[in-house]
Design a protein around this motif. Structure first.
Motif, PDB file in Angstrom:
ATOM      1  N   TYR A 301       0.823  -1.219   0.000  1.00  0.00           N
ATOM      2  CA  TYR A 301       0.000   0.000   0.000  1.00  0.00           C
ATOM      3  C   TYR A 301       0.858   1.271   0.000  1.00  0.00           C
ATOM      4  O   TYR A 301       0.536   2.256   0.653  1.00  0.00           O
ATOM      5  N   ARG A 302       1.948   1.221  -0.721  1.00  0.00           N
ATOM      6  CA  ARG A 302       2.849   2.372  -0.744  1.00  0.00           C
ATOM      7  C   ARG A 302       2.214   3.548  -1.480  1.00  0.00           C
ATOM      8  O   ARG A 302       1.407   3.380  -2.400  1.00  0.00           O
ATOM      9  N   CYS A 303       2.588   4.736  -1.062  1.00  0.00           N
ATOM     10  CA  CYS A 303       2.112   5.955  -1.718  1.00  0.00           C
ATOM     11  C   CYS A 303       2.895   6.160  -3.008  1.00  0.00           C
ATOM     12  O   CYS A 303       4.130   6.230  -2.997  1.00  0.00           O
ATOM     13  N   VAL A 304       2.189   6.256  -4.115  1.00  0.00           N
ATOM     14  CA  VAL A 304       2.836   6.414  -5.408  1.00  0.00           C
ATOM     15  C   VAL A 304       3.188   7.874  -5.665  1.00  0.00           C
ATOM     16  O   VAL A 304       4.312   8.213  -6.015  1.00  0.00           O
ATOM     17  N   THR A 305       2.232   8.764  -5.475  1.00  0.00           N
ATOM     18  CA  THR A 305       2.484  10.174  -5.728  1.00  0.00           C
ATOM     19  C   THR A 305       1.416  11.017  -5.072  1.00  0.00           C
ATOM     20  O   THR A 305       0.367  10.511  -4.646  1.00  0.00           O
ATOM     21  N   ARG A 306       1.680  12.294  -5.003  1.00  0.00           N
ATOM     22  CA  ARG A 306       0.722  13.293  -4.535  1.00  0.00           C
ATOM     23  C   ARG A 306       0.591  14.357  -5.608  1.00  0.00           C
ATOM     24  O   ARG A 306       1.593  14.836  -6.142  1.00  0.00           O
ATOM     25  N   VAL A 307      -0.628  14.724  -5.937  1.00  0.00           N
ATOM     26  CA  VAL A 307      -0.899  15.630  -7.040  1.00  0.00           C
ATOM     27  C   VAL A 307      -1.642  16.849  -6.515  1.00  0.00           C
ATOM     28  O   VAL A 307      -2.629  16.707  -5.774  1.00  0.00           O
ATOM     29  N   ASP A 308      -1.160  18.025  -6.872  1.00  0.00           N
ATOM     30  CA  ASP A 308      -1.850  19.274  -6.552  1.00  0.00           C
ATOM     31  C   ASP A 308      -2.731  19.642  -7.740  1.00  0.00           C
ATOM     32  O   ASP A 308      -2.240  19.952  -8.820  1.00  0.00           O
ATOM     33  N   LEU A 309      -4.033  19.583  -7.547  1.00  0.00           N
ATOM     34  CA  LEU A 309      -4.966  19.790  -8.657  1.00  0.00           C
ATOM     35  C   LEU A 309      -4.894  21.202  -9.207  1.00  0.00           C
ATOM     36  O   LEU A 309      -5.040  21.414 -10.417  1.00  0.00           O
ATOM     37  N   LYS A 310      -4.672  22.167  -8.367  1.00  0.00           N
ATOM     38  CA  LYS A 310      -4.589  23.546  -8.836  1.00  0.00           C
ATOM     39  C   LYS A 310      -3.373  23.758  -9.732  1.00  0.00           C
ATOM     40  O   LYS A 310      -3.465  24.348 -10.805  1.00  0.00           O
ATOM     41  N   LYS A 311      -2.213  23.252  -9.302  1.00  0.00           N
ATOM     42  CA  LYS A 311      -1.008  23.404 -10.113  1.00  0.00           C
ATOM     43  C   LYS A 311      -1.132  22.649 -11.429  1.00  0.00           C
ATOM     44  O   LYS A 311      -0.688  23.133 -12.477  1.00  0.00           O
ATOM     45  N   LYS A 312      -1.719  21.446 -11.388  1.00  0.00           N
ATOM     46  CA  LYS A 312      -1.914  20.692 -12.617  1.00  0.00           C
ATOM     47  C   LYS A 312      -2.843  21.427 -13.567  1.00  0.00           C
ATOM     48  O   LYS A 312      -2.640  21.414 -14.786  1.00  0.00           O
ATOM     49  N   SER A 313      -3.863  22.077 -13.030  1.00  0.00           N
ATOM     50  CA  SER A 313      -4.798  22.807 -13.878  1.00  0.00           C
ATOM     51  C   SER A 313      -4.131  24.003 -14.530  1.00  0.00           C
ATOM     52  O   SER A 313      -4.323  24.263 -15.726  1.00  0.00           O
ATOM     53  N   GLU A 314      -3.339  24.739 -13.784  1.00  0.00           N
ATOM     54  CA  GLU A 314      -2.640  25.890 -14.347  1.00  0.00           C
ATOM     55  C   GLU A 314      -1.658  25.464 -15.434  1.00  0.00           C
ATOM     56  O   GLU A 314      -1.565  26.101 -16.493  1.00  0.00           O
ATOM     57  N   SER A 315      -0.910  24.399 -15.172  1.00  0.00           N
ATOM     58  CA  SER A 315       0.035  23.902 -16.174  1.00  0.00           C
ATOM     59  C   SER A 315      -0.698  23.388 -17.404  1.00  0.00           C
ATOM     60  O   SER A 315      -0.236  23.586 -18.540  1.00  0.00           O
ATOM     61  N   PHE A 316      -1.836  22.753 -17.205  1.00  0.00           N
ATOM     62  CA  PHE A 316      -2.606  22.231 -18.336  1.00  0.00           C
ATOM     63  C   PHE A 316      -3.071  23.367 -19.246  1.00  0.00           C
ATOM     64  O   PHE A 316      -2.965  23.283 -20.482  1.00  0.00           O
ATOM     65  N   PHE A 317      -3.574  24.449 -18.682  1.00  0.00           N
ATOM     66  CA  PHE A 317      -4.048  25.561 -19.501  1.00  0.00           C
ATOM     67  C   PHE A 317      -2.910  26.220 -20.264  1.00  0.00           C
ATOM     68  O   PHE A 317      -3.094  26.654 -21.410  1.00  0.00           O
ATOM     69  N   ARG A 318      -1.732  26.322 -19.658  1.00  0.00           N
ATOM     70  CA  ARG A 318      -0.608  26.913 -20.377  1.00  0.00           C
ATOM     71  C   ARG A 318      -0.191  26.044 -21.557  1.00  0.00           C
ATOM     72  O   ARG A 318       0.132  26.559 -22.637  1.00  0.00           O
TER      73      ARG A 318
END
Length: 897
Positions: A301-318
């Motif tokens: 049950y190891r943690c694979v990653t942590r994602v910040d939805l706000k940062k991902k959204s900003e990067s996606f729009f750029r």
């Protein structure tokens, strides 16, 4: 039941003698309204079960309110009470939500004009709703503080059509405030999350199987494991000082806790989803973060990653905006309203709901060289919008903000449930308003949404394998004038001239010399630059020895086989690389030296000295005769493996800026290097004279034949190109976090990828295979990049997309190297925790972790001929490891030259 005026039915409640008029027709036209003649409250008397009434959803009901080509508001309901922060439910055909507080409304998503069901029986406001997993009979469960009621949907509808009052089954009473309901995969049990407990209720006997206790805060979400049905995973909110929330894994059959983990966050976890295809657990926080865990057996049950939805959204729009700006004007008309406001992302994006999303019909051909789970995505419902998130590369595939569609009735959501329909082309989303009493049902064209925000096949013409002949204007074109240069004399002829020159001069054969002829030829001086033993007089050519073919189905290395101390003192290993035949391992050190070991790390290494700075890269030639090295002193040096002698040195007089990285290119025809913001191509000639003093005269030469600046004149931090076969493409990474693909056949930039990582890329590694095995042609288009603090990303040249992201190895401050296995199935990476991490390209988390070093592992390399990994670390003492497939497998010594 009493007939009423019009085409409807009147249902009389025998307990209250109140008359209900229902305008009901299964084939009614859209826009049909439903109303009740009197608002009544169904009281629960002693001995009676909750009853259902088919009535009006209590308010104006609108259908097909168009809000654009991508989203359609199918219906809107005005409730008398708010329904925010409640669990909504969506299935393949129905959606269910609380209405007027204590009523449950079930809506047909395939045909919203079909009469909805309003189920009544709760006295307290409904706080959670969930559908069962079986198609027939379809169950729906609702919970409030007073009751947990199970309804059989088909039975309820049939009784309503017959004019009877359907009844639900009370599963539990007075359990407290229920935040989440979940039915088991076989619908035989229901998990009720009330307070700090999870009540496991039996749907057949209406009894309590178990009470799961152990959370220190209110349980906010729970999910059953689909492939291990006895397991249930739950998350809760802990208001302790350290602000930790605790995912827990339970065996609900035994009523015991199996695993307990903690996640450091200041916000509670609101939602939970288990993806059976990728075997991953996804949970969302109130602060807009996603935590992803691996449920693969053995991963604990190891943690694979942590994602910040706000940062991902900003990067996606750029990224999307840059793609639209690079397209013709006619290609920019799709869904630009939402993109113009990419900078207005909400400060907080709480994850209100998670749902599966099937994009297999949208991305079938583009991911053909990778496993099918690369199309595994999920819907993320937030207060500000909807997001499609890819579980393979941890990137957003599409973003849909509610406020970008002005005709949408709900701009800020208080609760959200979303589900893809069969086929994946469409999805339904159920929303409740945060400030108000509106409930809306949206139909989203998911496939069209994803296509509108993606690149228009920008890399469809790119391939590592050449598809056309070399152009006459290409810098790679061989001109006859260049090929007619004076060729070095053959080795046999040169030896003959040397023999004649060394013999004494005589006029008659019968004249006996005075002993001069018997005097041996003495070399005046020969500095000792090679510290190898006498048994290693020279390094043979690559084609002198050929091993067995690389085992295609071999397992990755798992254990340490050999360790070797390189130097005593503070010396760092900056890079390692195997020769093409797999017999030799080159290491670049920070003490200005380069060493060449046998692949099994036995014997005395060959020493290459001459740099005045730390060696940054080492590269072997295709024929195995030459070693290329670059250093921080700004020079490029070409070494002959025979005698470890310097054959060519190119300094600052040739480069405008120091050479950062270099390699052989086009099957040893050119030297490819980066100098500042320029990509340079050098044509070189190496003199092979072996005569005494003459070998110390610099006869080797090189000249620049082509140079090409990067877009924006940004400094190149890494480059990569294939040298084992002819290829026109060169990959570069810039200081501005941009990847750029150059086509040297056309002599121009072919494509750019902005914001490839959150930090500058320090290494690009292509899947080049080896001469000991052959891969499918599409696999050669894969390449990996790594950046400090941002993991490893796997890219496909055909799509110019990140197809998978590998995270789990700590790499926060020191650049750690990566390498592809010859079979293309594994990626190895160094790490700061003194381990080498092995990733399978079909999984986002590591499969093995190799121990043995005592400090940060900075360089890794796969042997092209055997399942072996070499790695180096800046430790004291410094070590390089050869790692076979297992401890019992030995690496044989190469034959003596």
């Amino acid at each position: 039941m009493v007939p009423s005026a019009g085409a409807g039915l009147a249902i009389t409640d025998p307990s209250t003698d109140r008359l209900w008029e229902v305008l009901f027709c299964p084939f009614a036209s859209r826009g049909t309204t439903v109303r009740s003649s009197e608002q009544g409250v169904l009281s629960r008397k002693r001995g009676r079960e909750p009853r259902l009434e088919m009535g009006d959803p209590q308010g104006n009901l609108c259908t097909d309110a168009g809000v654009g080509d991508l989203v359609t508001e199918k219906c809107l309901v005005a409730s008398k009470g708010p329904a925010r922060r409640v669990q909504l439910a969506c299935s393949g055909q129905y959606c269910a939500f609380p209405l007027d507080g204590n009523a449950l409304c079930v809506w047909n998503t395939d045909d919203p004009s079909y009469q909805p069901l309003t189920l009544r029986g709760h006295h307290e406001p409904i706080t959670a709703v969930a559908f069962g997993n079986a198609v027939s009979p379809l169950l729906v469960c609702s919970a409030s503080r007073d009751y947990v009621i199970m309804w059989t949907l088909d039975e309820c509808r049939q009784k309503a059509l017959q004019g009877l009052t359907p009844r639900g089954v009370v599963m539990g009473t007075l359990l407290g405030k229920v935040l989440c309901l979940r039915l088991s995969p076989d619908d035989r049990a229901v998990a009720v999350c009330a307070g700090k407990k999870i009540f496991m209720l039996d749907t057949e006997s209406q009894s309590t199987r178990a009470e799961l206790e152990g959370h220190r805060g209110a349980v906010t979400a729970a999910e059953f494991c689909l492939w291990q049905t006895h397991l249930i995973i739950s998350v809760s909110e802990d208001r302790s000082f350290k602000k930790r929330v605790f995912p827990k894994v339970w065996d609900h059959h035994m009523g015991s806790l199996i695993y307990n983990s903690s996640v450091l966050t200041a916000s509670p976890l609101l939602s939970l989803l288990i993806d059976a295809e990728s075997r991953q657990l996804v949970t969302g926080c109130a602060n807009g973060q996603l935590w992803i865990f691996s449920l693969v057996e053995g991963h604990h049950y190891r943690c694979v990653t942590r994602v910040d939805l706000k940062k991902k959204s900003e990067s996606f729009f750029r990224r999307v905006e840059s793609r639209l700006c690079s397209l013709p004007e006619e290609g920019q008309r799709v869904c630009t309203d939402g993109l113009e406001k990419g900078e207005e992302v909400e400060a907080s994006l709480p994850v209100l709901g998670l749902g599966p999303c099937d994009l297999s019909l949208v991305l079938p051909a583009e991911c053909g060289c990778l496993p099918s789970e690369n199309t595994t995505c999920l819907w993320i419902g937030s207060s500000a919008g909807l997001f499609i998130f890819n579980l393979a590369n941890f990137e957003l595939e599409a973003v849909l903000h509610y406020k970008d569609f002005r005709s949408s009735s709900i701009q800020v959501a208080g609760s959200c449930a979303v589900m893809s329909k069969v086929g994946g082309e469409k999805a339904v989303c159920l929303l409740t308003s945060l400030c108000g009493c509106k409930i809306a049902l949206l139909e989203i064209y998911a496939a069209a949404l994803v296509r509108s925000q993606r690149g228009h096949n920008a890399g469809r013409d790119l391939s590592v394998l050449p598809r056309a002949h070399v152009l006459s204007t290409s810098p790679l074109y061989f001109r006859p004038a260049e090929e007619n240069r004076t060729q070095p004399a053959p080795q046999r002829q040169s030896a003959m001239r040397s023999t004649i020159k060394d013999q004494p001069l005589v006029f008659h054969s019968k004249v006996r010399s005075s002993g001069y002829a018997s005097t041996p030829h003495i070399t005046l001086f020969s500095p000792k630059t090679n510290t190898r033993s006498s048994g290693d007089r020279s390094l043979p050519r690559r084609d002198c020895h050929r091993g067995k073919e690389y085992p295609l189905e071999s397992s990755p290395p798992t254990k340490v086989h050999k360790q070797r101390v390189i130097a005593h003192g503070p010396v760092a290993v900056s890079c390692v690389q195997y020769s093409g035949d797999g017999r030799w391992l080159a290491c670049g050190l920070a003490n200005h030296l380069s060493l060449v070991f046998r692949a099994d790390l036995t014997g005395t290494p060959a020493v290459f000295s001459g740099h005045d700075g730390a060696v940054s890269t080492v590269c072997w030639s295709h024929d195995g005769r030459w070693l290329l090295s670059t250093s921080r002193d700004g020079t490029l040096r070409l070494w002959s493996l025979r005698g470890a002698e310097l054959a060519l040195c190119v300094g600052k007089d040739v480069f405008s800026k120091p050479a950062r990285s270099a390699q052989f290119y086009y099957i040893d025809t050119f030297i490819l290097l980066s100098s500042g913001p320029e990509l340079q191509l050098l044509k070189y000639h190496v003199a092979t004279c072996r005569d005494g003093i003459q070998r110390y005269k610099q006869k080797s030469r090189c000249k620049g034949v082509f140079r090409l600046p990067t877009t924006g004149m940004t400094e190149i931090t890494s480059l990569s190109a294939v040298n084992d076969f002819y290829s026109y493409l060169v990959l570069t990474a810039g200081r501005n976090r941009t990847l750029e693909v150059f086509d040297l056949n056309a002599g121009c930039s072919a494509a750019t990828i902005i914001e490839a990582h959150s930090r500058p890329v320090h290494q690009i590694c292509q899947n080049k295979g080896s001469s000991f095995m052959t891969q499918q042609h599409q696999f050669y288009n894969l390449f990996a990049t790594t950046a400090t603090g941002d993991g490893i990303k796997l890219w496909d040249l055909r799509t110019l997309r990140c197809e998978r992201c590998f995270e789990g190895h700590p790499n926060h401050g020191y650049p750690c190297g990566i390498a592809f296995s010859p079979c293309g199935r594994y990626v190895a990476s160094g790490a700061e925790d003194r381990h080498v991490y092995m990733y399978d390209v079909g999984s986002s988390t590591f499969s093995h972790r190799l121990a043995g070093h005592t400090d940060t592992v900075t360089g890794v390399a796969f042997s092209p001929s055997a399942p072996q990994v070499g790695s180096g670390a800046p430790v004291k003492p410094r070590k390089v490891r050869g790692v076979p497939r297992d401890c019992s497998a030995c690496i044989g010594d190469p034959p003596q030259p």
